[in-house]
Structure formats: structure tokens, C-alpha cells
Design a protein around this motif. Structure first.
Motif, PDB file in Angstrom:
ATOM      1  N   ASP A 283       0.856  -1.194   0.000  1.00 52.02           N
ATOM      2  CA  ASP A 283       0.000   0.000   0.000  1.00 52.02           C
ATOM      3  C   ASP A 283       0.889   1.239   0.000  1.00 52.02           C
ATOM      4  O   ASP A 283       2.114   1.166   0.193  1.00 52.02           O
ATOM      5  CB  ASP A 283      -0.925  -0.009   1.221  1.00 52.02           C
ATOM      6  CG  ASP A 283      -2.195   0.812   1.008  1.00 52.02           C
ATOM      7  OD1 ASP A 283      -2.327   1.456  -0.061  1.00 52.02           O
ATOM      8  OD2 ASP A 283      -3.050   0.827   1.919  1.00 52.02           O
ATOM      9  N   TRP A 284       0.276   2.398  -0.215  1.00 52.73           N
ATOM     10  CA  TRP A 284       1.023   3.646  -0.308  1.00 52.73           C
ATOM     11  C   TRP A 284       1.847   3.899   0.949  1.00 52.73           C
ATOM     12  O   TRP A 284       2.990   4.359   0.867  1.00 52.73           O
ATOM     13  CB  TRP A 284       0.064   4.805  -0.564  1.00 52.73           C
ATOM     14  CG  TRP A 284      -0.739   4.646  -1.807  1.00 52.73           C
ATOM     15  CD1 TRP A 284      -2.072   4.349  -1.896  1.00 52.73           C
ATOM     16  CD2 TRP A 284      -0.259   4.738  -3.164  1.00 52.73           C
ATOM     17  NE1 TRP A 284      -2.466   4.247  -3.214  1.00 52.73           N
ATOM     18  CE2 TRP A 284      -1.381   4.489  -4.008  1.00 52.73           C
ATOM     19  CE3 TRP A 284       0.976   5.016  -3.738  1.00 52.73           C
ATOM     20  CZ2 TRP A 284      -1.264   4.505  -5.397  1.00 52.73           C
ATOM     21  CZ3 TRP A 284       1.081   5.032  -5.125  1.00 52.73           C
ATOM     22  CH2 TRP A 284      -0.023   4.782  -5.934  1.00 52.73           C
ATOM     23  N   GLY A 285       1.277   3.614   2.093  1.00 48.83           N
ATOM     24  CA  GLY A 285       1.987   3.855   3.344  1.00 48.83           C
ATOM     25  C   GLY A 285       3.263   3.056   3.473  1.00 48.83           C
ATOM     26  O   GLY A 285       4.217   3.501   4.153  1.00 48.83           O
ATOM     27  N   ASP A 286       3.326   1.909   2.827  1.00 50.88           N
ATOM     28  CA  ASP A 286       4.543   1.083   2.891  1.00 50.88           C
ATOM     29  C   ASP A 286       5.734   1.765   2.228  1.00 50.88           C
ATOM     30  O   ASP A 286       6.893   1.458   2.547  1.00 50.88           O
ATOM     31  CB  ASP A 286       4.297  -0.277   2.233  1.00 50.88           C
ATOM     32  CG  ASP A 286       3.237  -1.096   2.953  1.00 50.88           C
ATOM     33  OD1 ASP A 286       2.995  -0.834   4.154  1.00 50.88           O
ATOM     34  OD2 ASP A 286       2.640  -1.982   2.323  1.00 50.88           O
TER      35      ASP A 286
ATOM     36  N   VAL B  82       6.793   4.682   2.584  1.00 44.84           N
ATOM     37  CA  VAL B  82       7.519   5.635   3.443  1.00 44.84           C
ATOM     38  C   VAL B  82       8.090   4.961   4.690  1.00 44.84           C
ATOM     39  O   VAL B  82       8.608   5.643   5.575  1.00 44.84           O
ATOM     40  CB  VAL B  82       6.608   6.824   3.838  1.00 44.84           C
ATOM     41  CG1 VAL B  82       6.158   7.568   2.587  1.00 44.84           C
ATOM     42  CG2 VAL B  82       5.400   6.364   4.639  1.00 44.84           C
ATOM     43  N   GLU B  83       8.034   3.634   4.730  1.00 43.48           N
ATOM     44  CA  GLU B  83       8.632   2.914   5.850  1.00 43.48           C
ATOM     45  C   GLU B  83      10.161   2.936   5.745  1.00 43.48           C
ATOM     46  O   GLU B  83      10.715   3.015   4.643  1.00 43.48           O
ATOM     47  CB  GLU B  83       8.130   1.467   5.870  1.00 43.48           C
ATOM     48  CG  GLU B  83       6.647   1.320   6.197  1.00 43.48           C
ATOM     49  CD  GLU B  83       6.317   1.795   7.592  1.00 43.48           C
ATOM     50  OE1 GLU B  83       7.159   1.617   8.508  1.00 43.48           O
ATOM     51  OE2 GLU B  83       5.220   2.351   7.780  1.00 43.48           O
TER      52      GLU B  83
ATOM     53  N   LEU C 264      -2.775  11.882  -3.672  1.00 41.93           N
ATOM     54  CA  LEU C 264      -2.337  11.517  -2.327  1.00 41.93           C
ATOM     55  C   LEU C 264      -2.433  12.707  -1.366  1.00 41.93           C
ATOM     56  O   LEU C 264      -2.839  12.553  -0.205  1.00 41.93           O
ATOM     57  CB  LEU C 264      -0.911  10.971  -2.377  1.00 41.93           C
ATOM     58  CG  LEU C 264      -0.752   9.651  -3.150  1.00 41.93           C
ATOM     59  CD1 LEU C 264       0.719   9.294  -3.326  1.00 41.93           C
ATOM     60  CD2 LEU C 264      -1.495   8.514  -2.466  1.00 41.93           C
TER      61      LEU C 264
ATOM     62  N   ALA D  23      -5.355  13.268   1.929  1.00 42.86           N
ATOM     63  CA  ALA D  23      -5.053  13.793   3.266  1.00 42.86           C
ATOM     64  C   ALA D  23      -5.850  15.067   3.537  1.00 42.86           C
ATOM     65  O   ALA D  23      -6.361  15.266   4.656  1.00 42.86           O
ATOM     66  CB  ALA D  23      -3.562  14.061   3.387  1.00 42.86           C
TER      67      ALA D  23
ATOM     68  N   ASP E  68       3.590  16.025   4.302  1.00 43.31           N
ATOM     69  CA  ASP E  68       4.439  15.204   5.179  1.00 43.31           C
ATOM     70  C   ASP E  68       4.672  13.827   4.567  1.00 43.31           C
ATOM     71  O   ASP E  68       5.785  13.287   4.637  1.00 43.31           O
ATOM     72  CB  ASP E  68       3.792  15.056   6.562  1.00 43.31           C
ATOM     73  CG  ASP E  68       3.834  16.355   7.367  1.00 43.31           C
ATOM     74  OD1 ASP E  68       4.633  17.242   7.023  1.00 43.31           O
ATOM     75  OD2 ASP E  68       3.051  16.466   8.334  1.00 43.31           O
ATOM     76  N   PHE E  69       3.618  13.259   3.950  1.00 44.99           N
ATOM     77  CA  PHE E  69       3.771  11.960   3.289  1.00 44.99           C
ATOM     78  C   PHE E  69       4.777  12.062   2.143  1.00 44.99           C
ATOM     79  O   PHE E  69       5.685  11.219   2.015  1.00 44.99           O
ATOM     80  CB  PHE E  69       2.425  11.466   2.759  1.00 44.99           C
ATOM     81  CG  PHE E  69       2.518  10.189   1.978  1.00 44.99           C
ATOM     82  CD1 PHE E  69       2.489   8.960   2.613  1.00 44.99           C
ATOM     83  CD2 PHE E  69       2.658  10.212   0.585  1.00 44.99           C
ATOM     84  CE1 PHE E  69       2.604   7.775   1.887  1.00 44.99           C
ATOM     85  CE2 PHE E  69       2.771   9.036  -0.140  1.00 44.99           C
ATOM     86  CZ  PHE E  69       2.740   7.814   0.523  1.00 44.99           C
TER      87      PHE E  69
ATOM     88  N   LEU F  14       8.327  10.244   1.515  1.00 46.66           N
ATOM     89  CA  LEU F  14       8.579   9.509   0.275  1.00 46.66           C
ATOM     90  C   LEU F  14       9.856  10.007  -0.397  1.00 46.66           C
ATOM     91  O   LEU F  14      10.651   9.210  -0.912  1.00 46.66           O
ATOM     92  CB  LEU F  14       7.375   9.666  -0.665  1.00 46.66           C
ATOM     93  CG  LEU F  14       7.451   8.947  -2.008  1.00 46.66           C
ATOM     94  CD1 LEU F  14       7.633   7.441  -1.833  1.00 46.66           C
ATOM     95  CD2 LEU F  14       6.193   9.229  -2.840  1.00 46.66           C
TER      96      LEU F  14
ATOM     97  N   SER G  38      -5.381   0.306  -0.264  1.00 47.80           N
ATOM     98  CA  SER G  38      -6.329   1.393  -0.013  1.00 47.80           C
ATOM     99  C   SER G  38      -6.877   1.997  -1.300  1.00 47.80           C
ATOM    100  O   SER G  38      -7.663   2.945  -1.259  1.00 47.80           O
ATOM    101  CB  SER G  38      -5.668   2.493   0.822  1.00 47.80           C
ATOM    102  OG  SER G  38      -4.548   3.047   0.141  1.00 47.80           O
TER     103      SER G  38
END
Length: 344
Positions: A152-155, A157-158, A183, A187, A199-200, A204, A254
Motif C-alpha cells: 500500500d502507499w503507506g509502505d 515511506v517505511e 495523495l 489527506a 508530510d507523506f 517519500l 487502499s
């Protein structure tokens, strides 16, 4: 007498040049249609070849220039007072909206407009959505296993993704601008402000190794294993995979932003009648079925049969308020360029 002769010759030369500039030259090898396109060259050439086969009078007379989507808009705008092209093929709804505002477009024939469902038409039918493009994550499957790949998109930025991402340069790419804006917009819908989206993108950017200048460079560098992960449109990824690239698309959990990719007839282009003929051919159900089956396209024109690959993909569309995106994209992307890119 000599002065009158020179003056007469000058008038004749001016008339000849004027006729040529207006596209009225009619030699068998003269250019009959000029297309500015941001579509992948192999797909666009496939359509042009089929068009010339169906209309032999235009064989070898179609001129096509491939540019980034934003570059097409800039070029058509710069040539407004003396248009050099007839067809603007490929671009987001935001870009075509700017084209409408700048009076760069003119409607295609009514019978062509009628083939495209109303929800996929631009203002006053000045441009038409040709296809819908799902924007997804993809990875080099010789570098990552499915378990290691982002879901997913959140992954993205890990911390374990740091240095593992290449992204197409955003400024010249309508596709990337729309993905980033979607994106940010997601938010902004949740919080009422774009800050969380910024921030995302900042996170990234920290994980992004580089921003290749064009799709071809992006594909090459992913295949060279400079980094395993990127984001791009599903159609192009599947085309590259069909040609042997070790790419695996990931439909984000998502949802994927689904962009409308359009086509339009340039106002006062030099070959208006040929432009109408091309648009009629491009938006025929048979042409769109060919593109769906062979080039992984999601047409807006209703098809007799959905493409077989669609079930495998499992399309999951992210809700996006495209009206808000159209309003704020330019400002959001200016902020990204000035405050985020390569500053994290």
C-alpha cells in the motif's frame, strides 16, 4: 519593369508559403496529420499503423511527436497563434482543462462525441476521455519477493524502503503530478489541509533514490537493479512486462487513483478534416477493443467484451475528488518542487 517583376515573384512566393503553412499542400508525400502525444510510443505507433492501413491515402503522411504530457500542453499553448499540430493525444483532465481555459481546443464531430459516455467528456465536449488509467505500485521481482514488496502507499515511506525507490520526474509528468495530487487530496479531505499530504511526500522523498527524467529511463534503471520499487500507470507496467521486463504490479490495498487520459482536436490545426478522420478511427469500438486486448487499455468507449487480463488485476479504485485536484494541483506541485524535492 524589373521592380514590378520582383514584386510579382515576391507575391507568388508568399502565397506558396502561406498555402503550405495552412496545410493546403497536397502532394502525395506531404504531411496530412500531425499528432502530439504523451502515449507510449509503441502503442501510439500501433494505432497510427492501423489508421494508415484503414486509410491508405494517409500512408506515410502522419507525423507524430512524443513528449511528456505537461510538455504537450506547453507546446500547444506556445503555438496557439500558429498551431503546428492537429491532435493532442494523451493527458490528464487537469491538463485538458487548462487547454479549454486557454482556448486551445475545438470539438470533434458529433458522432465521435456520442461514442464516449458523458461522464468521460470534457467541458463543452472540447476533449474526450479515451481511457482510464490506474496508478499503482510496481517492483522488480528479481530483487524483491511478493512478501518483501510494498502492499500500500503507506509502505513506501517505511524505513526499510529507504534508497529502494525510483520515481519518474514529477514536474514534466502529468501522471506523476496527478498521483501526488491525489495523495495530497486524500489527506486534505481527512484533515481540511494539505499538510499531512506534504508530510507523506516528504517521507517519500527521503526514501527516493532519484527521479528519472522519462518513463524509458525509469524502466531501464529499475531493470538494471538500481532500485526495486516505483509507481506508474498499470497499462505501461503490463506492456513492459509483456516485453520481458521483470515487473510485478501491486494494486494498493487502499485503492489506486484512476486518471482519465484524454484526446482532443487542436483549434485551427493545419489538417482539420484529417484530424476528424483520425479521431473517428481512434474512438471506434473495434480500435478500442484492440487496445484493450493487446495494450492493456481501459477504454471509456463501451466494449463488447472486457479484456481477459482485467480479472487478474483486481481493480480497486481510490475515491478522489478530481474537482478539488483540478483546483489545487498547480499550487500543490509548486510547493513540492520548492520545498520537498531533494530537501528531505
Amino acid at each position: 519593369m524589373r521592380i514590378r517583376l520582383i514584386a510579382a515573384l515576391g507575391v507568388i512566393v508568399a502565397l506558396v508559403l502561406g498555402l503550405s503553412a495552412c496545410g493546403l499542400s497536397s502532394g502525395p508525400n506531404s504531411v496530412a496529420l500531425t499528432i502530439y502525444t504523451s502515449r507510449p510510443k509503441v502503442i501510439a505507433q500501433q494505432v497510427v499503423d492501423a489508421f494508415e492501413a484503414a486509410h491508405p491515402e494517409y500512408k506515410g503522411r502522419v507525423q507524430m511527436l512524443t513528449l511528456g504530457a505537461s510538455e504537450v500542453l506547453q507546446r500547444v499553448r506556445a503555438e496557439k497563434n500558429r498551431p503546428q499540430a492537429d491532435i493532442w493525444w494523451g493527458g490528464t483532465s487537469q491538463q485538458f482543462g487548462q487547454g479549454v481555459d486557454a482556448s486551445l481546443l475545438t470539438p470533434p464531430p458529433a458522432e465521435v462525441i456520442d461514442r464516449v459516455p458523458e461522464q468521460y467528456r470534457g467541458a463543452d465536449n472540447l476533449w474526450l476521455g479515451e481511457m482510464r488509467m490506474a496508478e499503482v505500485i510496481f517492483y522488480n521481482n528479481t530483487m524483491l519477493t511478493p512478501e518483501q514488496a510494498p502492499k500500500d502507499w503507506g509502505d513506501l515511506v517505511e524505513p526499510d524502503m529507504q534508497g529502494k525507490i525510483l520515481l519518474r520526474d514529477v514536474a514534466a509528468s502529468g501522471t506523476m503530478r496527478s498521483i501526488f495530487s491525489a495523495l495530497i487530496g486524500r489527506a486534505a479531505t481527512e484533515t481540511g489541509a494539505p499538510d499531512a499530504g506534504y508530510d507523506f511526500l516528504r517521507a517519500l522523498d527521503r526514501n527516493t533514490k532519484d527521479y528519472p527524467a522519462n518513463p524509458s529511463d525509469l524502466y531501464l534503471r529499475i531493470q538494471r537493479q538500481e532500485a526495486p520499487v516505483s509507481i506508474w500507470n498499470l497499462q505501461d507496467i503490463l506492456v513492459q512486462r509483456s516485453k520481458g521486463a521483470p515487473f510485478t504490479p501491486v494494486m494498493p490495498a487502499s485503492g489506486a487513483p484512476v486518471l482519465l487520459d484524454g484526446v482532443g482536436k487542436i483549434k485551427d490545426g493545419p489538417h482539420g478534416e484529417t484530424a476528424d478522420t483520425f479521431l473517428d478511427f481512434l474512438l471506434q469500438p473495434t480500435t478500442q477493443q484492440m487496445l484493450a486486448d493487446k495494450s492493456f487499455q481501459l477504454p471509456t468507449v463501451p466494449l463488447e467484451q472486457p479484456p481477459s487480463w482485467l480479472a487478474e488485476v483486481g481493480l480497486n479504485e481510490m475515491p478522489v475528488d478530481w474537482h478539488t485536484i483540478n483546483e489545487f494541483e498547480a499550487g500543490w506541485m509548486d510547493y513540492w518542487v520548492q520545498n520537498i524535492k531533494n530537501r528531505s
